[in-house]
Design a protein around this motif. Sequence first.
Motif, short mmCIF file in Angstrom:
data_model
loop_
_atom_site.label_atom_id
_atom_site.label_comp_id
_atom_site.label_asym_id
_atom_site.label_seq_id
_atom_site.Cartn_x
_atom_site.Cartn_y
_atom_site.Cartn_z
N ALA A 84 54.12 3.07 16.93
CA ALA A 84 53.05 2.28 16.94
C ALA A 84 53.07 0.90 16.33
CB ALA A 84 51.82 2.92 16.40
N ASP A 85 54.21 0.86 15.40
CA ASP A 85 54.56 -0.52 14.71
C ASP A 85 55.43 -1.43 15.63
OD1 ASP A 85 57.04 0.64 14.49
OD2 ASP A 85 57.03 0.61 12.38
N GLY A 86 55.79 -0.97 16.80
CA GLY A 86 56.73 -1.75 17.62
C GLY A 86 58.03 -1.80 17.19
N SER A 87 58.43 -0.91 16.36
CA SER A 87 60.02 -1.17 15.73
C SER A 87 61.01 -0.55 16.53
CB SER A 87 59.95 -0.43 14.37
OG SER A 87 59.80 0.68 14.35
N GLU A 88 60.56 0.32 17.58
CA GLU A 88 61.44 0.86 18.52
C GLU A 88 61.17 0.79 19.94
OE1 GLU A 88 62.12 4.94 17.81
OE2 GLU A 88 62.18 4.88 15.62
N ALA A 89 61.69 -0.38 20.40
CA ALA A 89 61.18 -0.92 21.72
C ALA A 89 62.29 -0.09 22.49
CB ALA A 89 61.45 -2.31 21.93
N VAL A 90 62.13 0.66 23.76
CA VAL A 90 62.95 1.49 24.32
C VAL A 90 64.02 0.31 25.12
CG1 VAL A 90 63.06 2.78 26.44
CG2 VAL A 90 61.67 3.39 24.59
N LEU A 91 63.80 -0.59 25.26
CA LEU A 91 64.53 -1.66 26.04
C LEU A 91 65.20 -2.40 24.87
CD1 LEU A 91 62.63 -2.20 29.13
CD2 LEU A 91 64.33 -0.71 28.87
N PRO A 92 66.19 -2.00 24.11
CA PRO A 92 66.79 -3.23 22.97
C PRO A 92 67.48 -4.11 23.78
CG PRO A 92 67.85 -1.20 23.27
CD PRO A 92 66.61 -0.72 24.28
N VAL A 93 67.47 -5.13 23.22
CA VAL A 93 68.23 -6.37 23.70
C VAL A 93 69.68 -6.09 23.61
CG1 VAL A 93 68.70 -8.82 23.35
CG2 VAL A 93 66.39 -8.05 23.24
N VAL A 94 70.32 -6.22 24.75
CA VAL A 94 71.66 -6.02 24.63
C VAL A 94 72.62 -7.29 24.89
CG1 VAL A 94 73.63 -5.02 26.14
CG2 VAL A 94 71.61 -3.88 25.86
N TRP A 95 71.84 -8.25 25.47
CA TRP A 95 72.54 -9.46 25.78
C TRP A 95 71.54 -10.67 26.25
CZ3 TRP A 95 73.11 -13.17 29.96
CH2 TRP A 95 74.16 -13.98 29.80
N ARG A 96 71.61 -11.77 25.95
CA ARG A 96 70.79 -12.96 26.10
C ARG A 96 71.63 -14.16 26.31
NH1 ARG A 96 66.48 -13.16 22.15
NH2 ARG A 96 65.37 -11.70 23.46
N LEU A 97 71.26 -14.84 27.40
CA LEU A 97 72.01 -16.02 27.50
C LEU A 97 71.85 -16.90 26.40
CD1 LEU A 97 73.76 -17.74 29.68
CD2 LEU A 97 71.53 -18.58 30.49
N PRO A 98 72.84 -17.39 25.56
CA PRO A 98 73.00 -18.49 24.61
C PRO A 98 72.35 -19.74 25.13
CG PRO A 98 75.04 -17.88 24.98
CD PRO A 98 74.31 -17.13 26.03
N ASP A 99 71.78 -20.43 23.86
CA ASP A 99 71.16 -21.90 24.29
C ASP A 99 72.76 -22.82 24.39
OD1 ASP A 99 68.91 -21.15 24.22
OD2 ASP A 99 68.76 -21.59 21.72
N GLN A 100 72.44 -23.77 25.00
CA GLN A 100 73.32 -24.63 25.22
C GLN A 100 74.14 -25.02 23.90
OE1 GLN A 100 75.24 -25.61 27.96
NE2 GLN A 100 73.61 -24.44 29.46
N PRO A 101 75.47 -24.86 23.54
CA PRO A 101 76.10 -25.34 22.40
C PRO A 101 75.74 -26.90 22.02
CG PRO A 101 77.79 -24.83 24.11
CD PRO A 101 76.35 -24.56 24.80
#
Length: 107
Positions: A90-107
């Motif tokens: 209920a508090d949103g602390s356990e999203a089943v789809l955890p972030v594994v990777w995200r395209l980083p911003d341009q350096p």
Amino acid sequence: MRVALHTRVRPDRIADYDAAHQQVPQELAAAIRDSGVHEWTIWRSGSDLFHLIDVDDYAAMLDRLSALPVNIAWQARMAELLEVSHDYTADGSEAVLPVVWRLPDQP
């Protein structure tokens, strides 16, 4: 905050689920927005549903919507269609789809 959820529609109710989401009550959509949701997208792959929610405070949103008659009616309708209604806290602390990777911003 971004919350990623996984739910599952009953295989024999997919058409009903899709149809219901073509007719989300405007009062419910407005209440969702008023509860701090900026965007909510649902994708379906077979009977699996993947939600991505951009919300100020997920727990506060759930709390705010919980007593609204339009949401109570909607949740009752969804309960008839869903095999797995949710798999998150209920508090949103356990999203089943955890972030594994995200395209980083341009350096």
